[in-house]
Design an enzyme around this catalytic site. Structure first.
Site: not given
Ligand code: IVH
Length: 362
Positions: A47, A222, A358
């Site tokens: 999915k 499915k 820095c």
């Protein structure tokens, strides 16, 4: 309201959710009983956690692309879909129905998403919350030249309207057919017999979740046979023949305990959020990146806030949102340091850069 509305001839449905093997067993039982069978053949596929898109082809030529919208009415995004390399402007092969609607998900692979967000952060622009939001925002651009720069991928997972021709008799064969006519489909799709085998696919895909290049939030199971699908039909807005077996969430709410500042290899100072440990995406997270000073400003995050933490794959966990509306009282903001936390040199910021650095002047 800048987009033209599109009516889907066949509604784009949603899916019912399942959270464990027992839900899949019940899903099989319901459907097998209705069909008078004892076991069913399932097609199991990831999915995809993206944005649904419908592509309409007439005589093999792309004529319209639309978002899902509310399932009945979507928005016309043809101008944007045309810019995507994974959207064929013309179908391959020559053997297709006169009208063919291909449906699928638009996703952004995680690596590409990270690059895209690093670039946005580097330019001092706001970063996207997650690949799904980035995909949705990219599809809803008025200027297709912007969409063209976004790493969008369309993965086909089904067909909608089919007229003037026919397709194979099962879902898995249709996916192979879609791949044959030029669409990208998931390589993790498996056809299995029975719910236990389907649940085993869920376990396999969940274990691979981190290596998979796109975000997935579950496995869609499915009933494979189209004739069985049409006998089973729909209830309300979801088909009886499919179910989304969901994975553990990749986003959770926790508390921001504090912020530390780390000096990177290039001298860039990165704010790191210290969190109340929270189980998200399958692991316990206690640190998250806040990217840079602009991101802290954008999130308007305060120490003690409830925050949404997202962890997807091997990407460093991130704070995607501060839940400011849950603040009971004023909370202290996050102050960016003026001096390097390692060597105490004064920090500098180039005008055209988001990073504060820095320069190791001491
Ligand atoms: S099938 C009627 N297959 O999930 C069948 N959907 O909750 C519905 N989705 O809006 C679509 N991956 O965008 C199907 N492999 C997949 C999917 C998938 C993601 C999305 C889809 C839909 C939502 C439904």
């Amino acid at each position: 309201d800048q987009f033209t509305s599109v009516r889907h001839k066949l509604p784009m449905l949603s899916l019912d959710n399942a959270f464990g093997g027992e839900d899949i067993e019940a899903f099989q039982e319901r459907n097998a009983n209705k069909l008078g069978l004892s076991i069913l053949t399932f097609c199991c596929e990831p999915k995809l956690d993206g944005v649904a898109m419908s592509l309409l082809y007439e005589d093999g030529v792309l004529v319209r692309a639309a978002t899902r919208g509310d399932g009945t009415m979507g928005e016309d995004i043809t101008h944007n879909a045309r810019t995507m390399a994974t959207v064929p402007l013309r179908l391959q092969g020559g053997d297709y129905p006169a009208t063919l609607e291909v449906r699928g998900e638009v996703v952004i692979p995680r690596n590409a998403f990270k690059r895209m967000n690093d670039k946005q952060a580097g330019l001092g622009e706001s970063v996207f919350q997650n690949p799904r939001n980035a995909a949705a925002g990219s599809l809803r651009q008025l200027d297709p030249r912007i969409t063209a720069t976004r790493p969008l991928v369309f993965m086909a997972y089904s067909v909608g309207l089919v007229e003037g021709g026919s397709l194979p008799g099962s879902h898995s064969e249709t996916l192979s057919y879609l791949s044959h006519i030029g669409f990208k489909t998931s390589k993790l799709t498996e056809v299995v017999e029975g719910w236990q085998a389907a649940e085993a696919v869920v376990d396999r895909i969940l274990k691979k979740r981190e290596q998979i290049e796109v975000d997935i939030d579950g496995v869609v199971i499915k009933v494979n046979d189209f004739e069985q699908q049409s006998l089973l039909g729909f209830v309300a807005r979801a088909p009886r023949w499919a179910i989304a077996r969901k994975f553990p969430a990749e986003e959770e709410v926790t508390t921001l305990l504090g912020v530390d500042f780390q000096v990177g290899r290039t001298g860039a100072i990165t704010p790191v959020a210290r969190l109340q440990p929270v189980f998200v995406g399958g692991v316990t997270v206690s640190n998250a990146t806040l990217h840079n000073a602009d991101e802290i400003t954008r999130l308007d995050v305060r120490i003690g806030d409830q925050v949404i933490v997202r962890r997807a794959g091997d990407v460093i966990p991130q704070i995607v949102k501060a839940l400011g509306d849950r603040r009971a009282s004023e909370l202290p903001g996050v102050a960016f340091p003026d001096i390097c936390p390692d060597c105490s040199a004064t920090l500098t910021r180039d005008l055209d850069e988001a990073a504060i650095r820095c320069d190791n002047s001491l």
